[in-house]
Design a protein around this motif. Sequence first.
Motif, PDB file in Angstrom:
ATOM      1  N   ASP A 103      12.094  -3.085   5.199  1.00 58.46           N
ATOM      2  CA  ASP A 103      11.225  -4.069   5.861  1.00 58.46           C
ATOM      3  C   ASP A 103      10.903  -3.649   7.292  1.00 58.46           C
ATOM      4  O   ASP A 103       9.784  -3.876   7.776  1.00 58.46           O
ATOM      5  N   ASP A 104      11.876  -3.041   7.972  1.00 58.79           N
ATOM      6  CA  ASP A 104      11.627  -2.554   9.331  1.00 58.79           C
ATOM      7  C   ASP A 104      10.548  -1.475   9.329  1.00 58.79           C
ATOM      8  O   ASP A 104       9.655  -1.475  10.184  1.00 58.79           O
ATOM      9  N   THR A 193      16.992   9.023   1.117  1.00 56.72           N
ATOM     10  CA  THR A 193      17.893   7.879   1.307  1.00 56.72           C
ATOM     11  C   THR A 193      17.670   7.182   2.643  1.00 56.72           C
ATOM     12  O   THR A 193      18.586   6.569   3.168  1.00 56.72           O
ATOM     13  N   LEU A 194      16.476   7.269   3.182  1.00 56.01           N
ATOM     14  CA  LEU A 194      16.188   6.668   4.486  1.00 56.01           C
ATOM     15  C   LEU A 194      15.619   5.256   4.348  1.00 56.01           C
ATOM     16  O   LEU A 194      15.365   4.588   5.344  1.00 56.01           O
ATOM     17  N   GLY A 195      15.415   4.798   3.128  1.00 59.99           N
ATOM     18  CA  GLY A 195      14.861   3.462   2.925  1.00 59.99           C
ATOM     19  C   GLY A 195      13.370   3.380   3.180  1.00 59.99           C
ATOM     20  O   GLY A 195      12.840   2.283   3.418  1.00 59.99           O
ATOM     21  N   ILE A 196      12.682   4.509   3.138  1.00 58.58           N
ATOM     22  CA  ILE A 196      11.232   4.523   3.367  1.00 58.58           C
ATOM     23  C   ILE A 196      10.529   3.799   2.221  1.00 58.58           C
ATOM     24  O   ILE A 196      10.871   4.007   1.050  1.00 58.58           O
ATOM     25  N   PRO A 197       9.565   2.938   2.523  1.00 52.00           N
ATOM     26  CA  PRO A 197       8.867   2.192   1.453  1.00 52.00           C
ATOM     27  C   PRO A 197       8.156   3.125   0.474  1.00 52.00           C
ATOM     28  O   PRO A 197       7.869   4.291   0.774  1.00 52.00           O
ATOM     29  N   GLY A 198       7.867   2.593  -0.704  1.00 53.01           N
ATOM     30  CA  GLY A 198       7.134   3.366  -1.692  1.00 53.01           C
ATOM     31  C   GLY A 198       5.700   3.607  -1.270  1.00 53.01           C
ATOM     32  O   GLY A 198       5.169   2.954  -0.363  1.00 53.01           O
ATOM     33  N   ASP A 199       5.061   4.575  -1.904  1.00 53.77           N
ATOM     34  CA  ASP A 199       3.684   4.940  -1.565  1.00 53.77           C
ATOM     35  C   ASP A 199       2.759   3.729  -1.684  1.00 53.77           C
ATOM     36  O   ASP A 199       2.907   2.892  -2.586  1.00 53.77           O
ATOM     37  N   THR A 200       1.797   3.660  -0.747  1.00 55.53           N
ATOM     38  CA  THR A 200       0.858   2.543  -0.693  1.00 55.53           C
ATOM     39  C   THR A 200      -0.554   3.072  -0.471  1.00 55.53           C
ATOM     40  O   THR A 200      -0.751   3.956   0.370  1.00 55.53           O
ATOM     41  N   PRO A 201      -1.558   2.549  -1.187  1.00 56.93           N
ATOM     42  CA  PRO A 201      -2.943   2.991  -0.949  1.00 56.93           C
ATOM     43  C   PRO A 201      -3.397   2.658   0.465  1.00 56.93           C
ATOM     44  O   PRO A 201      -2.979   1.647   1.046  1.00 56.93           O
ATOM     45  N   LEU A 202      -4.244   3.506   1.013  1.00 57.01           N
ATOM     46  CA  LEU A 202      -4.785   3.273   2.349  1.00 57.01           C
ATOM     47  C   LEU A 202      -5.992   2.352   2.251  1.00 57.01           C
ATOM     48  O   LEU A 202      -6.827   2.495   1.352  1.00 57.01           O
ATOM     49  N   GLN A 203      -6.080   1.430   3.200  1.00 55.01           N
ATOM     50  CA  GLN A 203      -7.205   0.505   3.201  1.00 55.01           C
ATOM     51  C   GLN A 203      -8.512   1.266   3.399  1.00 55.01           C
ATOM     52  O   GLN A 203      -8.664   2.038   4.335  1.00 55.01           O
ATOM     53  N   GLY A 204      -9.442   1.049   2.489  1.00 57.67           N
ATOM     54  CA  GLY A 204     -10.721   1.743   2.548  1.00 57.67           C
ATOM     55  C   GLY A 204     -10.735   3.058   1.809  1.00 57.67           C
ATOM     56  O   GLY A 204     -11.780   3.712   1.714  1.00 57.67           O
ATOM     57  N   ALA A 205      -9.570   3.484   1.301  1.00 57.44           N
ATOM     58  CA  ALA A 205      -9.499   4.742   0.545  1.00 57.44           C
ATOM     59  C   ALA A 205      -8.636   4.538  -0.698  1.00 57.44           C
ATOM     60  O   ALA A 205      -7.859   5.394  -1.076  1.00 57.44           O
TER      61      ALA A 205
END
Length: 253
Positions: A103-104, A193-205
């Motif tokens: 979340d951070d 293992t860094l807790g990075i969020p999953g891949d997310t589409p870019l707005q407008g792309a």
Amino acid sequence: MKDLKEDPEKFRAYFRLSPELFSQLLIKVTPKIEKIHTNMREPISPEERLAICLRFLATGDSFATIGFNYRVGNSTTGKIVAEVTQAIWDVLQPEYMPEPTTDDWVAIARAFEQRWNFPNCIGALDGKHVVLQAPPASGSKFYNYKGSHSIVLLAVVDANYMFTVIDVGGYGRNSDGGILSESPLGKHLKAGTLGIPGDTPLQGAEEKGPMPYVLVADEAFPLQRHIMRPYPGRQLPRVKRCYNYPLITAVSQ
């Protein structure tokens, strides 16, 4: 900070704790720095140990000068500074620099997009050489490309210049990329293992599909799935220069 460095008295006053803050910090670190009482002699009190350490951190005076003022030996002063500094980190790190959660990272990425116009960015990564006097028998370990001796502060900051991850103590002779690979941050990145969020589409792309969250860095760091660096060179086509601009701005600021 420039004015503080030019005025030693102002520098000392800036880092001077109020009695209340000193007492609060003392309560936190006492269990870690208090020594056992023996029949031989009274140990140095936690109050004095903390005062010696803070005096060193605030002024940078030599162990000899600080030891003379507190009537303790040079080696004792050095040992106290090392022990108390570690204790301060141990008790304050969970409160003031906890390990970022998923979340951070999402909140940081949102702030980067709003402030720096760079989407899916979870931080700016860079290394800072801290000049020092070469330790005895250290050879060329601390000798850097600038011709001085240093240790390296490797850090990640958020969109508001606040530290989120730090690693201190890399040899000055090592590259930023090499220090990253050997640091806990680099190992967590590699292991995922860094807790990075999953891949997310870019707005407008959205048609390009989900994109990974990344740290932005300069050319000293390797290109990785979660590390983005600018295109190298000067004579770049417009599309590459347009990409480089927000990335370099985010890193340099």
